[in-house]
Design an enzyme around this catalytic site. Sequence first.
Site, PDB file in Angstrom:
ATOM      1  N   GLY A 212       0.771  -1.142   0.162  1.00  0.00           N
ATOM      2  CA  GLY A 212      -0.068  -0.034  -0.044  1.00  0.00           C
ATOM      3  C   GLY A 212       0.775   1.144   0.227  1.00  0.00           C
ATOM      4  O   GLY A 212       2.112   1.204  -0.215  1.00  0.00           O
ATOM      5  N   ASN A 213       0.170   2.455   0.153  1.00  0.00           N
ATOM      6  CA  ASN A 213       0.924   3.558   0.464  1.00  0.00           C
ATOM      7  C   ASN A 213       0.151   4.546   1.378  1.00  0.00           C
ATOM      8  O   ASN A 213      -0.747   4.321   2.134  1.00  0.00           O
ATOM      9  CB  ASN A 213       0.921   4.379  -0.950  1.00  0.00           C
ATOM     10  N   ARG A 214       0.953   5.631   1.727  1.00  0.00           N
ATOM     11  CA  ARG A 214       0.298   6.621   2.696  1.00  0.00           C
ATOM     12  C   ARG A 214      -0.838   7.522   2.435  1.00  0.00           C
ATOM     13  O   ARG A 214      -1.184   8.252   3.174  1.00  0.00           O
ATOM     14  CB  ARG A 214       1.819   7.378   3.075  1.00  0.00           C
TER      15      ARG A 214
END
Length: 409
Positions: A212-214
């Site tokens: 995932g990412n932020r």
Amino acid sequence: MNAVDGPRVVLGVAGGIAAYKSAEVLRRFTESGHRVRVVPTPSALEFVGAATFEALSGQPVHTGVFADVHQVPHVRLGKEADLVVVAPATADLLARAAQGRADDLLTATLLTARCPVLFAPAMHTEMWEHPATRANVALLRSRGAVVMEPASGRLTGADTGPGRLPEPEQIVELGRLLLERPDGLPQDLAGRRVVVSAGGTREPLDPVRFLGNRSSGRQGYALAAVAAQRGAAVTLVAAHTADLADPAAVEVVRVGSALELRDAMHAAVKGADAVVMAAAVADFRPVSLAGHKIKKTGSDPEPLALTTNPDILVELVGAREPGQIVVGFAAETGDDTGDALHHGRQKLARKGCDLLVVNAVGDGMAFEVPENAGWLLAADGSETVLPHGSKALLASRVWDAVAARLRDR
């Protein structure tokens, strides 16, 4: 910001069951440094007592024009305010405001206010959709007031439908936007249909883990919310977000992975006037998905094989319909070859979209924070600085550019 020095907000509260939510609106304004004076109608105090508003605001609460007469509150409050918010605004309050009535302290304050005025309606669906209410809303908007589109959902009793008060966070965010750009929100997207993507995609590794990412999704949600309040019919394709409430008057389509986002976007953009790809799409996904949780065995795991996800923005640009405006987002960092703006210019040339918002990212910038800044690059070579401010403010500047291009097509 110290509340003593902060913007002066008058919070009007009309007499509806949603009045209990005004306490949360008040709390959010005061905790973000605004000086708030609550002005309820007499019927509002049947739902929430004056003591609650006084305790949260630190200011006296009156409903009539004969309290503290020496201070002339029915004139002074409106003249001194930087923003007036009425939440909830009932059908009766909207009608009295449209008629220019001054039969209590709140309506008198509305007549003397020369600052931005925001109404957050709350009422049953039949009342919201009644021609009289719609005419009152149109009249107030024609005079420069901002009347939010209400949310759709559970009302009193077993009733559901449009007319629900927008969430307090959304009311406060829109109020802050009006303080940042006091020229208000034009209804220049009325009759337009727009599609916005938001949030970060998740690419599953096994039943437990994912890549995932932020991204929190806040910028995409702000884009959808502002577009809806400017009159557009909005579809929001939402990947993973930070537990954000659905924007009022917005259709939300939920997805998880990049491939799901791709399919949802291609379906949603048909017939749309504008498309904004604000989602943080994973560049890669695992080649295979483990059918069980990958166990820690004490030795190094097998290398993770990845494959490239499709470039959804490029696909949307290639498939766009005549006259459709496509906007991309680029989260960039500088390196030995150039700064974030340099890389943004290169990305605009590669993607082929009409507009590209470039954000410099890093600790405390763009991701997981309520503010944003950057540059708006256009295919015609123009570049506009997007100054630091709320994500709603950046969203409003993007829609300014989109609306101007739609007018020219």
